[in-house]
Design an enzyme around this catalytic site. Structure first.
Site, PDB file in Angstrom:
ATOM      1  N   ILE A  14      -0.849   5.511  97.724  1.00 50.24           N
ATOM      2  CA  ILE A  14      -0.965   4.750  98.678  1.00 50.24           C
ATOM      3  C   ILE A  14       0.318   4.519 100.053  1.00 50.24           C
ATOM      4  N   ASP A  35      11.917   7.417  98.789  1.00 49.54           N
ATOM      5  CA  ASP A  35      11.612   7.604  97.514  1.00 49.54           C
ATOM      6  C   ASP A  35      12.119   8.306  96.411  1.00 49.54           C
ATOM      7  N   ALA A  85       7.573   1.266  93.428  1.00 52.37           N
ATOM      8  CA  ALA A  85       7.137   1.307  92.495  1.00 52.37           C
ATOM      9  C   ALA A  85       6.352   1.729  90.582  1.00 52.37           C
ATOM     10  N   THR A 132      -0.250  -6.999  93.893  1.00 54.58           N
ATOM     11  CA  THR A 132      -0.981  -6.417  93.290  1.00 54.58           C
ATOM     12  C   THR A 132      -2.141  -7.604  93.000  1.00 54.58           C
ATOM     13  N   ASP A 133      -3.617  -7.182  92.921  1.00 55.89           N
ATOM     14  CA  ASP A 133      -4.672  -8.824  92.764  1.00 55.89           C
ATOM     15  C   ASP A 133      -4.145  -9.285  90.954  1.00 55.89           C
ATOM     16  N   GLU A 134      -3.680  -7.591  90.199  1.00 59.55           N
ATOM     17  CA  GLU A 134      -2.971  -8.051  89.250  1.00 59.55           C
ATOM     18  C   GLU A 134      -1.892  -9.501  88.638  1.00 59.55           C
ATOM     19  N   TYR A 157       3.612  -5.148  83.501  1.00 60.27           N
ATOM     20  CA  TYR A 157       3.163  -4.717  84.881  1.00 60.27           C
ATOM     21  C   TYR A 157       3.043  -5.452  85.910  1.00 60.27           C
ATOM     22  N   SER A 158       1.911  -6.477  85.777  1.00 62.17           N
ATOM     23  CA  SER A 158       1.530  -7.126  86.220  1.00 62.17           C
ATOM     24  C   SER A 158       2.500  -8.436  86.543  1.00 62.17           C
ATOM     25  N   LYS A 161       5.623  -7.373  88.984  1.00 59.24           N
ATOM     26  CA  LYS A 161       4.783  -7.706  90.606  1.00 59.24           C
ATOM     27  C   LYS A 161       5.270  -8.493  90.613  1.00 59.24           C
ATOM     28  N   LYS A 196      -4.966   7.486  87.083  1.00 58.49           N
ATOM     29  CA  LYS A 196      -5.601   6.683  86.551  1.00 58.49           C
ATOM     30  C   LYS A 196      -6.662   6.808  87.188  1.00 58.49           C
ATOM     31  N   TYR A 214     -12.451   2.735  78.092  1.00 55.74           N
ATOM     32  CA  TYR A 214     -11.673   1.627  76.864  1.00 55.74           C
ATOM     33  C   TYR A 214     -12.099   0.633  76.998  1.00 55.74           C
TER      34      TYR A 214
HETATM   35  P1  NAD Z   1       2.383   5.087  92.821  1.00 54.85           P
HETATM   36  O1  NAD Z   1       2.858   5.446  91.334  1.00 54.85           O
HETATM   37  O2  NAD Z   1       0.702   5.906  93.205  1.00 54.85           O
HETATM   38  O3  NAD Z   1       3.773   5.400  94.174  1.00 54.85           O
HETATM   39  C1  NAD Z   1       4.649   4.963  93.479  1.00 54.85           C
HETATM   40  C2  NAD Z   1       6.147   5.552  93.987  1.00 54.85           C
HETATM   41  O4  NAD Z   1       6.887   5.041  94.331  1.00 54.85           O
HETATM   42  C3  NAD Z   1       5.922   6.846  94.084  1.00 54.85           C
HETATM   43  O5  NAD Z   1       6.136   7.973  94.543  1.00 54.85           O
HETATM   44  C4  NAD Z   1       7.382   7.104  93.449  1.00 54.85           C
HETATM   45  O6  NAD Z   1       8.297   8.294  93.126  1.00 54.85           O
HETATM   46  C5  NAD Z   1       7.935   6.048  94.097  1.00 54.85           C
HETATM   47  N1  NAD Z   1       9.277   4.761  92.913  1.00 54.85           N
HETATM   48  C6  NAD Z   1       8.976   4.907  92.176  1.00 54.85           C
HETATM   49  N2  NAD Z   1       9.989   3.571  91.398  1.00 54.85           N
HETATM   50  C7  NAD Z   1      11.019   4.251  92.636  1.00 54.85           C
HETATM   51  C8  NAD Z   1      12.387   3.809  92.614  1.00 54.85           C
HETATM   52  N3  NAD Z   1      13.248   3.152  91.762  1.00 54.85           N
HETATM   53  N4  NAD Z   1      12.772   4.046  93.723  1.00 54.85           N
HETATM   54  C9  NAD Z   1      12.143   4.658  94.884  1.00 54.85           C
HETATM   55  N5  NAD Z   1      10.973   4.665  95.017  1.00 54.85           N
HETATM   56  C10 NAD Z   1      10.211   5.102  93.987  1.00 54.85           C
HETATM   57  O7  NAD Z   1       1.995   3.762  93.351  1.00 54.85           O
HETATM   58  P2  NAD Z   1       0.426   3.002  94.194  1.00 54.85           P
HETATM   59  O8  NAD Z   1      -0.649   3.569  93.295  1.00 54.85           O
HETATM   60  O9  NAD Z   1       0.623   4.173  95.683  1.00 54.85           O
HETATM   61  O10 NAD Z   1       0.950   1.743  94.326  1.00 54.85           O
HETATM   62  C11 NAD Z   1       1.957   1.589  95.580  1.00 54.85           C
HETATM   63  C12 NAD Z   1       2.634  -0.046  95.628  1.00 54.85           C
HETATM   64  O11 NAD Z   1       0.841  -1.053  95.606  1.00 54.85           O
HETATM   65  C13 NAD Z   1       2.969  -0.845  94.317  1.00 54.85           C
HETATM   66  O12 NAD Z   1       3.697  -1.521  95.085  1.00 54.85           O
HETATM   67  C14 NAD Z   1       1.824  -1.068  93.763  1.00 54.85           C
HETATM   68  O13 NAD Z   1       1.751  -2.299  92.812  1.00 54.85           O
HETATM   69  C15 NAD Z   1       0.705  -1.923  94.553  1.00 54.85           C
HETATM   70  N6  NAD Z   1      -0.806  -1.758  94.519  1.00 54.85           N
HETATM   71  C16 NAD Z   1      -1.071  -0.959  94.032  1.00 54.85           C
HETATM   72  C17 NAD Z   1      -2.983  -0.834  94.042  1.00 54.85           C
HETATM   73  C18 NAD Z   1      -3.889   0.643  93.285  1.00 54.85           C
HETATM   74  O14 NAD Z   1      -5.051   0.193  93.080  1.00 54.85           O
HETATM   75  N7  NAD Z   1      -2.745   1.691  93.226  1.00 54.85           N
HETATM   76  C19 NAD Z   1      -3.200  -1.658  93.603  1.00 54.85           C
HETATM   77  C20 NAD Z   1      -2.605  -3.154  94.749  1.00 54.85           C
HETATM   78  C21 NAD Z   1      -1.895  -2.886  94.851  1.00 54.85           C
HETATM   79  O1  TDX Z   2      -8.731   6.124  80.600  1.00 50.19           O
HETATM   80  C1  TDX Z   2      -8.890   5.500  81.353  1.00 50.19           C
HETATM   81  N1  TDX Z   2     -10.411   4.793  80.651  1.00 50.19           N
HETATM   82  C2  TDX Z   2     -10.377   3.487  80.750  1.00 50.19           C
HETATM   83  O2  TDX Z   2     -11.620   3.307  80.716  1.00 50.19           O
HETATM   84  C3  TDX Z   2      -8.050   4.253  81.884  1.00 50.19           C
HETATM   85  C4  TDX Z   2      -6.792   4.829  82.908  1.00 50.19           C
HETATM   86  C5  TDX Z   2      -8.474   3.116  82.534  1.00 50.19           C
HETATM   87  N2  TDX Z   2      -9.730   2.814  82.163  1.00 50.19           N
HETATM   88  C6  TDX Z   2     -10.433   1.547  82.842  1.00 50.19           C
HETATM   89  C7  TDX Z   2      -8.867   0.423  82.606  1.00 50.19           C
HETATM   90  C8  TDX Z   2      -9.303  -0.586  83.420  1.00 50.19           C
HETATM   91  O3  TDX Z   2     -10.084  -1.885  83.189  1.00 50.19           O
HETATM   92  O4  TDX Z   2     -10.448   1.329  84.175  1.00 50.19           O
HETATM   93  C9  TDX Z   2     -10.025   0.488  85.241  1.00 50.19           C
HETATM   94  C10 TDX Z   2      -8.234   0.854  86.284  1.00 50.19           C
HETATM   95  O5  TDX Z   2      -7.826   1.386  85.304  1.00 50.19           O
HETATM   96  P1  TDX Z   2      -5.943   1.923  85.830  1.00 50.19           P
HETATM   97  O6  TDX Z   2      -6.849   2.900  86.533  1.00 50.19           O
HETATM   98  O7  TDX Z   2      -5.405   2.548  85.335  1.00 50.19           O
HETATM   99  O8  TDX Z   2      -6.047   0.951  87.261  1.00 50.19           O
HETATM  100  P2  TDX Z   2      -5.952  -1.101  86.696  1.00 50.19           P
HETATM  101  O9  TDX Z   2      -5.041  -1.509  85.403  1.00 50.19           O
HETATM  102  O10 TDX Z   2      -6.819  -1.739  86.710  1.00 50.19           O
HETATM  103  O11 TDX Z   2      -4.717  -1.491  87.952  1.00 50.19           O
HETATM  104  C11 TDX Z   2      -4.565  -0.900  88.804  1.00 50.19           C
HETATM  105  O12 TDX Z   2      -5.105  -1.327  90.160  1.00 50.19           O
HETATM  106  C12 TDX Z   2      -4.527  -2.282  90.731  1.00 50.19           C
HETATM  107  C13 TDX Z   2      -3.215  -0.050  89.760  1.00 50.19           C
HETATM  108  O13 TDX Z   2      -2.811   0.972  89.172  1.00 50.19           O
HETATM  109  C14 TDX Z   2      -2.256  -0.821  89.708  1.00 50.19           C
HETATM  110  O14 TDX Z   2      -1.072   0.030  89.856  1.00 50.19           O
HETATM  111  C15 TDX Z   2      -3.077  -1.862  90.818  1.00 50.19           C
HETATM  112  O15 TDX Z   2      -2.129  -3.087  91.617  1.00 50.19           O
END
Ligand code: NAD
Ligand code: TDX
Length: 351
Positions: A14, A35, A85, A132-134, A157-158, A161, A196, A214
């Site tokens: 993101i 980062d 994160a 996150t919504d989690e 994780y949640s 957060k 993911k 899963y």
């Molecule tokens: P990501 O894992 O793809 O990226 C995380 C980034 O943070 C990476 O570039 C990593 O190198 C950096 N990082 C980790 N630890 C660090 C540290 N100690 N110091 C400096 N940098 C560090 O994550 P993402 O999916 O892009 O999520 C970004 C943010 O959005 C997170 O805070 C996550 O909780 C939140 N979020 C993600 C989702 C989702 O669906 N992916 C949804 C809602 C909220």
């Molecule tokens: O191999 C898999 N098989 C499977 O069934 C994986 C990786 C996931 N899943 C399921 C678990 C969840 O119900 O799919 C759904 C989505 O899983 P993830 O992509 O791991 O996302 P989730 O656990 O929902 O969390 C994500 O959304 C909220 C992000 O990773 C978080 O950072 C964000 O806050």
């Protein structure tokens, strides 16, 4: 806009979208991406903007308190958009401590560093925490998370957060820190690390590997295109009310197994495989521990008060996402093989 804007975690999924969005849209602002480059951080995600004059990259760990203080003093940030994160639920089950260290200790370090430079001059400043919504826990088959829903995190994780959200809100109440927060649903799109669900399954389908679903695949997630998340963050940063939280979601709930079947269908078409070929890779595996059943976001506060709404229909967004990964298979190959770390060292060693 002529602000100095710190974006933490800008080399991740993101974060790289947010960095690109701000660098391109605000040429007079200075965008500083900080980062640590963990396994999830990838500078290749920002190739197209890395030479822009309004962009600076700093490799640093937000947990290193003294260096963070020095960086804040040097750059005098006006806005902080904090995304850095540990983000993957499965990793938080196998290694919870790193989530507490980065997500909680890292966040309080940033709050302290911002407070130290902003002192009593906080009027025009913003500390934006991306969450996150989690944190709200798990829904049954009905209902939605609103900004008033009680926190009930259920994974390490949640919980981490939720802890960081509470600290950010505490700094607003205790020290008048000008904070805003958002809690967003599952994002999808380009540059997402293939651990993911969506990029992992695209990768496995192209490599004819099993798709580990899963449990029974009955869990529900509310999917939002990452570009819509970027616009929401911009809107909340510039127009959100200090001290407030905004939920962000796509109104787009999918049962995992239905999403996976749709993805398989799109992949069959794109890879010119017979209908039903990719679905044969579906393999039901042991459920994730503590697997939240359903997330669904009510984003009416953001939609009504700040006039944001999602722009992309899911079917169209998913197809665009598949196209991106299939056109960027070298990016995927480098990550999956682990060679991407060696690759950046070579690419960036002289910078
Ligand atoms: P990501 O894992 O793809 O990226 C995380 C980034 O943070 C990476 O570039 C990593 O190198 C950096 N990082 C980790 N630890 C660090 C540290 N100690 N110091 C400096 N940098 C560090 O994550 P993402 O999916 O892009 O999520 C970004 C943010 O959005 C997170 O805070 C996550 O909780 C939140 N979020 C993600 C989702 C989702 O669906 N992916 C949804 C809602 C909220
Ligand atoms: O191999 C898999 N098989 C499977 O069934 C994986 C990786 C996931 N899943 C399921 C678990 C969840 O119900 O799919 C759904 C989505 O899983 P993830 O992509 O791991 O996302 P989730 O656990 O929902 O969390 C994500 O959304 C909220 C992000 O990773 C978080 O950072 C964000 O806050």
């Amino acid at each position: 806009m002529t602000k100095s804007i710190l974006i933490t975690g800008g080399a991740g999924f993101i974060g790289s979208h947010i960095v690109r969005y701000f660098v391109e849209k605000y040429p007079d602002a200075h965008i500083i991406n900080l980062d640590k480059l963990t396994y999830a951080g990838n500078l290749e995600n920002l190739r197209d903007v890395e030479n822009c004059p309004n962009y600076t990259f700093i490799k640093n760990d937000i947990v290193e308190e003294q260096t963070m203080f020095r960086i804040f003093e040097q750059y005098q940030f006006d806005y902080v958009i904090h995304l850095a994160a540990e983000s993957h639920v499965d990793r938080s089950i196998s290694n919870p401590n790193s989530f507490v260290i980065t997500n909680i200790v890292g966040t309080i370090n940033l709050l302290n560093a911002a407070r130290n430079i902003w002192k009593d001059n906080m009027e025009e400043k913003r500390f934006y925490h991306v969450s996150t919504d989690e944190v709200y826990g798990s829904l049954g088959t009905t209902g939605y998370f609103t900004e008033e829903t009680k926190y009930d995190p259920r994974s390490p994780y949640s919980a981490s957060k939720a802890g960081s959200d509470h600290l950010v809100k505490a700094y607003f109440h205790t020290f008048n820190m000008p904070v805003v927060l958002s809690n967003c649903s599952n994002n999808y799109g380009s540059y997402q690390f293939p651990e993911k669900l969506i990029p992992l399954f695209i990768n496995n389908i192209r490599q004819n590997k099993p798709l580990p679903v899963y449990g029974k695949g009955e869990n529900i997630r509310d999917w939002l295109w990452v570009g819509d998340h970027a616009r929401a963050i911009e809107t909340i940063l510039l127009h959100g009310k200090v001290g407030e939280t905004y939920n962000i979601g796509g109104n787009n709930e999918w049962k995992n197994i239905d999403l996976i079947r749709l993805l398989c269908k799109i992949m069959d078409k794109k890879l010119h495989r017979p209908d039903g070929e990719s679905e044969k890779l579906i393999t039901f595996v042991k459920d994730r521990a503590g697997h939240d059943l359903r997330y669904a976001i009510d984003s009416s506060k953001l939609q009504n008060e700040l006039r944001w709404k999602p722009s992309l229909q899911f079917e169209e967004g998913l197809e665009k996402t598949v196209d991106w990964y299939l056109h960027n298979q070298e990016w995927l190959d480098r990550i999956v093989s682990g060679d991407y770390l060696k690759y950046y060292e070579e690419q960036y060693k002289n910078r």
